[in-house]
Design a protein around this motif. Structure first.
Motif, PDB file in Angstrom:
ATOM      1  N   LEU A 207     132.150 -47.026 117.978  1.00 27.20           N
ATOM      2  CA  LEU A 207     132.688 -47.825 118.544  1.00 27.20           C
ATOM      3  C   LEU A 207     133.591 -48.024 118.499  1.00 27.20           C
ATOM      4  O   LEU A 207     135.696 -48.023 119.537  1.00 27.20           O
ATOM      5  N   ASP A 208     134.383 -48.170 117.271  1.00 25.32           N
ATOM      6  CA  ASP A 208     135.480 -48.979 116.464  1.00 25.32           C
ATOM      7  C   ASP A 208     136.300 -48.061 116.455  1.00 25.32           C
ATOM      8  O   ASP A 208     137.327 -48.128 116.630  1.00 25.32           O
ATOM      9  N   TYR A 209     136.173 -46.871 116.087  1.00 25.22           N
ATOM     10  CA  TYR A 209     137.343 -45.825 116.168  1.00 25.22           C
ATOM     11  C   TYR A 209     137.938 -45.015 116.805  1.00 25.22           C
ATOM     12  O   TYR A 209     138.524 -45.409 117.193  1.00 25.22           O
ATOM     13  N   LEU A 210     136.834 -45.258 118.349  1.00 22.94           N
ATOM     14  CA  LEU A 210     137.113 -44.809 119.639  1.00 22.94           C
ATOM     15  C   LEU A 210     138.291 -45.723 120.269  1.00 22.94           C
ATOM     16  O   LEU A 210     138.264 -46.032 121.743  1.00 22.94           O
ATOM     17  N   LYS A 211     137.704 -47.283 120.179  1.00 21.16           N
ATOM     18  CA  LYS A 211     138.285 -47.894 120.484  1.00 21.16           C
ATOM     19  C   LYS A 211     139.925 -48.946 121.192  1.00 21.16           C
ATOM     20  O   LYS A 211     140.451 -49.431 121.800  1.00 21.16           O
ATOM     21  N   SER A 212     140.905 -47.489 119.788  1.00 24.36           N
ATOM     22  CA  SER A 212     141.928 -48.383 120.400  1.00 24.36           C
ATOM     23  C   SER A 212     142.758 -47.013 121.007  1.00 24.36           C
ATOM     24  O   SER A 212     143.580 -46.968 121.400  1.00 24.36           O
ATOM     25  N   ALA A 373     138.311 -38.288 115.282  1.00 20.02           N
ATOM     26  CA  ALA A 373     137.290 -38.123 115.414  1.00 20.02           C
ATOM     27  C   ALA A 373     136.174 -37.529 115.119  1.00 20.02           C
ATOM     28  O   ALA A 373     135.176 -37.459 114.694  1.00 20.02           O
ATOM     29  N   GLY A 374     136.583 -37.151 113.326  1.00 21.45           N
ATOM     30  CA  GLY A 374     136.127 -37.009 112.463  1.00 21.45           C
ATOM     31  C   GLY A 374     134.952 -38.483 111.584  1.00 21.45           C
ATOM     32  O   GLY A 374     134.272 -37.798 111.782  1.00 21.45           O
ATOM     33  N   ALA A 375     135.831 -39.407 111.978  1.00 28.61           N
ATOM     34  CA  ALA A 375     135.065 -40.368 111.551  1.00 28.61           C
ATOM     35  C   ALA A 375     134.101 -41.057 112.964  1.00 28.61           C
ATOM     36  O   ALA A 375     132.867 -41.200 112.060  1.00 28.61           O
ATOM     37  N   ALA A 376     134.227 -40.438 113.831  1.00 28.74           N
ATOM     38  CA  ALA A 376     133.215 -40.952 115.656  1.00 28.74           C
ATOM     39  C   ALA A 376     132.184 -39.663 115.176  1.00 28.74           C
ATOM     40  O   ALA A 376     131.012 -40.866 115.013  1.00 28.74           O
ATOM     41  N   MET A 377     132.101 -38.689 114.667  1.00 26.89           N
ATOM     42  CA  MET A 377     131.278 -37.491 114.472  1.00 26.89           C
ATOM     43  C   MET A 377     130.426 -37.211 112.425  1.00 26.89           C
ATOM     44  O   MET A 377     129.772 -37.979 113.074  1.00 26.89           O
ATOM     45  N   SER A 378     131.152 -38.814 111.854  1.00 30.02           N
ATOM     46  CA  SER A 378     130.310 -38.391 111.119  1.00 30.02           C
ATOM     47  C   SER A 378     129.474 -39.868 111.200  1.00 30.02           C
ATOM     48  O   SER A 378     128.450 -39.757 110.608  1.00 30.02           O
TER      49      SER A 378
END
Length: 552
Positions: A207-212, A373-378
């Protein structure tokens, strides 16, 4: 125990003792397991109904061959194996050694490599703090040198012990066989708890990677609901089967690493080598630096709790560990190399998620979105693999009679249903912790677990040198001790740098485990809960109580 020229059947620990008998060592097949002790005190196990019928025949021919075979030691290179057959759970010996549950296919090498990759790494997401803590030079040196101090010894020990005990209990079985069931349970408790604490991190990072892009996910009820929904969805994926999880890990791994390959080619004209040499030893945060390295390069042993699900583990597991070490170290070092070399240094900005900013500076907005997106998938990949390891560990402990037998129940997909639900509940309860608290707490518990593993590894080398080791590290007893010295020193440093809060909470958790094991034994005695041991698993209690024999 002096060498003997006959094979003696070992009485079951759950039956009344019977006088020892002798039998012929000729080969046969069947479903009933028979046990015997050969020269050097090593107990062998054969799946055969005819063997017990012939148990009164004395061994007269080929005694020297038996003695020579029992004492013969061999060291195999990584990826090779010998011809010793392991008898799996509820199955006769097979050419592959794969565990079959309801026709569920065993893991092959490609999914296994990426499962190890996600158990340990998941990509360079999270290594940014090493630059903030120590600067580019020490960060690069750390991810080159640290693997030889920690990752390589841990991977080698996992390869040897995982092929020696190819079952779902993993490191719990290693410690139980060397130190007894009490310490085996403590190993399982500390490793399971550290794994659940670790897994609580990934929905939060996702969620931290998506909140931006979606500010509503920053805090409040939308964030809480998102954590719950994500946990439920990924838990269901684990329920559907380990093979699905393995191939999902392959796809997620490729998707997460490709943007860094692209970034590497684009960054070449912008790299200034002088930026790599920046270091200031007076402003190094050693606690953050070592915890970041340790967190990003540990958990190699976690794959051992899935060894019972691997297709031909004695051959596949060592190879997968070798390739995974190369993939993990490359996946850390080269993104750091291009990121610190192509972008002007601002140490304070190097924190979690900064690689997305580096991608924007080097390649533009489109590359930034891909990295995010890669970080979220990771994080999704790390969650499902860690949960698989944690839940199968509980299954393996239940099959050993350490915890109630309902943890050994499998779904129609071959997955441990209650183990998955139990691990998911722990993740939800611990998801309120901060990133730094999670990393420090799991590292502390993990360190104690690793000390027990090193002791078990050395003790089994000393007490049972003739036991079957399909993969064996090519060192002797002294070499095995020396192999454990550098990582043990590192463990002591990490423990010494822990904060008082983390130390108190972790010690309380450890003492809770000390009380939990006797309580479960008391519950078994009072028949409040049902415990059972798989009938055809090697008798590890026999190993501890009668040190002359190892049932393999």
């Amino acid at each position: 125990m002096s060498p003997t020229t006959s094979i003696i059947t070992a009485p079951s620990k759950r039956c009344d003792p019977a006088p020892p008998q002798t039998f012929s060592p000729e080969k046969s097949s069947g479903d009933v397991a028979a046990k015997g002790t050969v020269a050097g005190g090593v107990t062998l196990k054969a799946a055969t109904p005819e063997l017990s019928a012939k148990s009164s025949v004395a061994v007269t021919d080929g005694d020297e061959k038996l003695r020579d075979g029992a004492n013969k030691q061999s060291s195999t290179a990584m990826g090779q194996h010998d011809d010793v057959q392991y008898v799996g759970i509820n199955e006769p010996p097979s050419p592959t050694g794969a565990t079959a549950h309801n026709n569920v296919k065993g893991l092959s090498i490609i999914p296994l490599i990426f499962l190890i990759f996600y158990e340990v790494s998941g990509g360079p997401f999270g290594v940014e703090d090493s630059v903030q803590a120590a600067g580019p030079l020490l960060a690069l040196i750390g991810f080159l040198v640290f693997p030889f101090i920690w990752s390589v010894p841990e991977a080698l020990i996992t390869a040897e012990m995982g092929t020696m005990f190819p079952e779902d209990g993993g490191y719990v079985v290693w410690v139980s066989s060397a130190l007894g069931p009490f310490w085996g349970f403590q190993q399982g408790w500390m490793k399971w708890l550290s794994g659940v604490i670790d897994n609580a991190l990934y929905p939060v990072l996702f969620l931290d990677y998506l909140k931006s892009g979606i500010p509503a996910l920053a805090d409040g009820y939308p964030r809480v609901l998102a954590v719950l929904a994500l946990t439920v969805a990924l838990t269901y994926m684990n329920f559907r089967g380990l093979t699905i999880v393995g191939w999902v890990a392959v796809l997620l791994g490729i998707f997460s690493l490709i943007p860094f390959v692209i970034m590497g080619f684009i960054s070449i004209p912008k790299i200034e080598p002088a930026r790599w040499l920046v270091v200031d030893l007076h402003v190094v945060d050693w606690n953050l630096y070592l915890n970041t390295l340790f967190w990003n390069l540990n958990y190699w042993d976690s794959i051992s709790t899935l060894a019972g699900e691997v297709d031909n583990p004695k051959k596949t597991l060592p190879k997968a560990l070798l390739y995974a070490v190369i993939l993990v170290v490359s996946g850390y070092f080269f993104p750091l190399l291009m990121g610190t070399g192509a972008v002007p240094l601002h140490r304070d900005e190097w924190t979690d998620g900064y690689f997305s900013d580096v991608a924007k500076i080097i390649g533009g907005v489109w590359l930034r979105w891909w990295v995010q997106a890669g970080a979220a998938m990771s994080n999704m990949g790390m969650f499902v693999t860690e949960m698989s390891s944690d839940s199968f560990q509980l299954l393996g402990m239940a099959e050993r009679g350490m915890i109630p037998e309902f943890f050994a129940k499998r779904s129609r997909h071959g997955t441990p249903t209650l183990g998955i639900l139990f691990s998911a509940s722990g993740v939800i309860l611990l998801s309120w912790l901060s990133f730094q608290e999670i990393v420090a707490a799991e590292n502390f518990l993990y360190c104690f677990g690793m000390i027990l593993e090193f002791i078990a590894f050395v003790r089994l080398r000393m007490k049972h040198p003739a036991a079957s080791r399909p993969y064996k590290i090519p060192v002797g007893t002294v070499g095995s001790i020396l192999l454990c010295v550098p990582p043990t020193i590192l463990i002591c440093v990490v423990l010494a740098l822990s904060s008082l809060k983390v130390m108190i909470v972790s010690v309380i958790a450890i003492f809770f485990g000390f009380a939990l094991q006797p309580f479960l034994k008391f519950a078994e005695k009072k028949r409040w809960l049902k415990f059972s041991t798989k009938a055809d698993l090697p008798d590890l209690l026999n190993t501890h109580e009668h040190s002359e024999s190892l049932v393999y």
